[in-house]
Design an enzyme around this catalytic site. Structure first.
Site, mmCIF file in Angstrom:
data_model
loop_
_atom_site.group_PDB
_atom_site.id
_atom_site.type_symbol
_atom_site.label_atom_id
_atom_site.label_comp_id
_atom_site.label_asym_id
_atom_site.label_seq_id
_atom_site.Cartn_x
_atom_site.Cartn_y
_atom_site.Cartn_z
ATOM 1 N N ASP A 84 3.431 36.816 -6.942
ATOM 2 C CA ASP A 84 3.268 35.336 -7.552
ATOM 3 C C ASP A 84 4.366 34.628 -6.876
ATOM 4 O O ASP A 84 5.603 35.090 -6.798
ATOM 5 C CB ASP A 84 3.316 35.712 -9.241
ATOM 6 C CG ASP A 84 2.909 34.103 -9.587
ATOM 7 O OD1 ASP A 84 2.328 33.273 -8.779
ATOM 8 O OD2 ASP A 84 3.269 33.894 -10.832
ATOM 9 N N HIS B 27 2.398 31.301 1.418
ATOM 10 C CA HIS B 27 1.401 32.317 1.551
ATOM 11 C C HIS B 27 1.696 33.192 2.952
ATOM 12 O O HIS B 27 1.598 34.135 2.890
ATOM 13 C CB HIS B 27 0.111 31.501 1.657
ATOM 14 C CG HIS B 27 -0.346 31.159 0.099
ATOM 15 N ND1 HIS B 27 0.010 31.630 -0.916
ATOM 16 C CD2 HIS B 27 -1.058 29.989 -0.194
ATOM 17 C CE1 HIS B 27 -0.582 30.877 -1.849
ATOM 18 N NE2 HIS B 27 -1.057 29.727 -1.443
ATOM 19 N N LEU C 279 1.914 56.461 2.339
ATOM 20 C CA LEU C 279 1.681 55.628 1.289
ATOM 21 C C LEU C 279 0.343 55.176 1.279
ATOM 22 O O LEU C 279 -0.251 54.825 1.948
ATOM 23 C CB LEU C 279 2.532 54.284 1.502
ATOM 24 C CG LEU C 279 2.623 52.971 0.543
ATOM 25 C CD1 LEU C 279 2.856 53.809 -0.950
ATOM 26 C CD2 LEU C 279 2.926 51.897 0.899
ATOM 27 N N LEU D 123 -0.848 39.029 -17.546
ATOM 28 C CA LEU D 123 -1.751 39.959 -16.734
ATOM 29 C C LEU D 123 -2.518 39.375 -15.790
ATOM 30 O O LEU D 123 -3.027 39.963 -14.849
ATOM 31 C CB LEU D 123 -2.274 41.040 -17.272
ATOM 32 C CG LEU D 123 -1.466 41.846 -18.334
ATOM 33 C CD1 LEU D 123 -2.230 43.026 -18.946
ATOM 34 C CD2 LEU D 123 -0.384 42.726 -17.180
ATOM 35 N N SER D 124 -2.918 38.265 -16.332
ATOM 36 C CA SER D 124 -3.739 37.387 -15.222
ATOM 37 C C SER D 124 -5.072 38.193 -14.794
ATOM 38 O O SER D 124 -5.669 38.336 -13.345
ATOM 39 C CB SER D 124 -3.031 36.787 -14.064
ATOM 40 O OG SER D 124 -2.311 35.980 -14.264
#
Length: 243
Positions: free
Chosen positions: A22, A39, A133, A197-198
């Site tokens: 965010d 972005h 990962l 939490l959206s």
């Protein structure tokens, strides 16, 4: 769960960290730049954080890149985000190979362009056998949508005799979710000061620790991730039981 010494203190490293990315737009605005610039910088920061997570011993990293609600943003911003994500996935094949990283995409990908969907398939196939990962990127993802899709699948399997209603439990239901191959997150991080939490991983975050930081995503680097792990270590995780 592994252990690592951070700033002289031995800490437990969460196995799975989920992050809500965010603050890209606000970060750009604070610098007098258009939202899309934020972005772009935010997308570049993904590799930085992935590298940091791997160095710290985190095994799974799940990033909220584009929600089902993000379609409500201005058309030009949505188009720019889609182009950026598509470009990132194309480049991610090289990044995944270089860093031995496995990449998955979760969400309702059917709404994405055929070209975009093909890039997702290519990336997942190319990185399938990597052992480093585990990066999961949520694109056109919403937890309510995910659970509805899962329930429809469950109902179909019960109707077709593939699943008995009596056998349906939490573990079985979890196997119908987009995250079926992943352990539930130990730690959720949200950047840029928001504390909600959206519609993100609502089922999976049932017992996760939450960490909220004022730092916007483009400025969230290894040091910030270490601070989140320090906060995680300060929590008394009893899962509703007694010690």
């Amino acid at each position: 769960m592994s252990l690592l010494k951070i700033r002289g203190i031995v800490m437990k490293i969460p196995k799975h960290v989920a992050i809500i990315l965010d603050g890209n737009g606000r970060w750009a605005k604070s610098k007098g730049m258009p939202r899309n610039y934020g972005h772009t910088v935010g997308a570049k920061n993904v590799e930085t954080v992935c590298k940091a997570a791997d160095e710290l011993g985190i095994k799974y990293l799940t990033l909220y890149a584009f929600s089902t609600e993000n379609w409500n943003r201005p058309d030009r911003e949505v188009e720019a985000l889609m182009n950026l994500l598509e470009s990132y996935l194309k480049n991610c094949i090289k990044t995944a190979d270089k860093n031995n990283m496995r990449v998955r995409v979760i969400g309702e990908t059917g709404r994405l362009s055929e070209k975009f969907q093909q890039k997702i398939k290519e990336l997942e196939a190319a990185s399938e056998h990597n052992t480093g990962l585990n990066l999961t990127i949520a694109i056109n993802y919403g937890s309510r949508d995910e659970m509805l899709r899962a329930m429809r699948h469950v109902f179909t399997d019960i109707k077709e005799g593939k699943l008995l209603e009596a056998d349906l439990n939490e573990q079985v239901f979890s196997s119908y979710l987009d995250t079926a191959e992943l352990p539930d997150p130990d730690l959720l991080i949200r950047t840029s000061g928001e504390q909600r939490l959206s519609n993100y991983l609502l089922w999976q975050l049932a017992y996760s620790e939450f960490y909220f930081t004022q730092v916007p995503w483009p400025d969230f680097h290894k040091e910030e991730l270490e601070l989140a792990i320090e906060a995680y270590n300060s929590r008394d995780r009893r899962f509703g039981g007694l010690k």
